[in-house]
Design a protein around this motif. Structure first.
Motif, PDB file in Angstrom:
ATOM      1  N   LYS A 169       7.980   1.604   4.898  1.00 47.73           N
ATOM      2  CA  LYS A 169       7.707   2.639   5.895  1.00 47.73           C
ATOM      3  C   LYS A 169       7.149   2.001   7.168  1.00 47.73           C
ATOM      4  N   GLU A 170       6.221   1.047   6.988  1.00 43.66           N
ATOM      5  CA  GLU A 170       5.623   0.327   8.128  1.00 43.66           C
ATOM      6  C   GLU A 170       5.222  -1.068   7.664  1.00 43.66           C
ATOM      7  N   GLN A 186      10.368  -0.868  -3.602  1.00 44.89           N
ATOM      8  CA  GLN A 186       9.415  -0.443  -2.582  1.00 44.89           C
ATOM      9  C   GLN A 186      10.166  -0.315  -1.261  1.00 44.89           C
ATOM     10  N   GLN A 212       0.851  -1.187   0.000  1.00 49.80           N
ATOM     11  CA  GLN A 212       0.000   0.000   0.000  1.00 49.80           C
ATOM     12  C   GLN A 212       0.893   1.245   0.000  1.00 49.80           C
ATOM     13  N   ASP A 213       0.530   2.236  -0.811  1.00 50.33           N
ATOM     14  CA  ASP A 213       1.272   3.489  -0.833  1.00 50.33           C
ATOM     15  C   ASP A 213       1.139   4.174   0.524  1.00 50.33           C
ATOM     16  N   PHE A 214       2.255   4.436   1.149  1.00 51.14           N
ATOM     17  CA  PHE A 214       2.286   5.026   2.483  1.00 51.14           C
ATOM     18  C   PHE A 214       1.614   6.401   2.521  1.00 51.14           C
ATOM     19  N   LYS A 271       3.343  -0.934   4.119  1.00 52.54           N
ATOM     20  CA  LYS A 271       3.135   0.453   3.708  1.00 52.54           C
ATOM     21  C   LYS A 271       4.467   0.924   3.159  1.00 52.54           C
ATOM     22  N   GLU A 309       6.992   3.281   0.192  1.00 53.07           N
ATOM     23  CA  GLU A 309       7.247   4.380  -0.730  1.00 53.07           C
ATOM     24  C   GLU A 309       7.657   3.720  -2.035  1.00 53.07           C
TER      25      GLU A 309
END
Length: 126
Positions: A71-72, A68, A20-22, A85, A87
């Motif tokens: 981030k999380e 990718q 998923q895009d952060f 999540k 970038e």
């Protein structure tokens, strides 16, 4: 790695993973991970999947350059799905040259492409 002990891999040793895009929350793609790819993802803070068709680790962006960056990382309540999540470097997650693999929308019983091709796959993969 202690974090992996909690994960419920399926009978093939795999777990579904959603990227998923952060920043926007847009779902970019779905793939599979095994224990090694999840451990590498955690260690490198970059998405590493398991390719069922090639039966090997798939370092996202190894050919396209569209990596990718993590981030999380989340797991669901049953610990049997991973949510990354990320970038998305280059803004392209799909091998078709689109931002997301989920670009086909059902309209009047037909699948319609609703996202543009940002870069021709021939230019990405040669």
């Amino acid at each position: 790695m202690s974090a992996l002990k909690k994960i419920q891999f399926d009978s093939d040793g795999l777990i579904p993973a959603i990227a998923q895009d952060f920043a926007t929350g847009k779902i970019l793609m779905f793939a599979w991970m095994n224990a090694e790819s999840l451990a590498l993802t955690i260690e490198k803070q970059q998405a590493v999947y398991y390719s069922r068709s090639r039966k090997k680790l798939w370092f996202k962006g190894e050919e396209s350059g569209h990596t990718q960056l993590i981030k999380e990382i989340f797991t669901d309540c049953d610990n049997d799905v991973i949510l990354l999540k990320v970038e998305q470097t280059g803004g392209i997650a799909c091998h078709t040259g689109r931002k997301s693999c989920f670009f086909q929308k059902l309209e009047h019983n037909n699948w319609i492409a609703v996202e543009p091709v940002l870069k021709d796959p021939k230019d990405i993969y040669g």
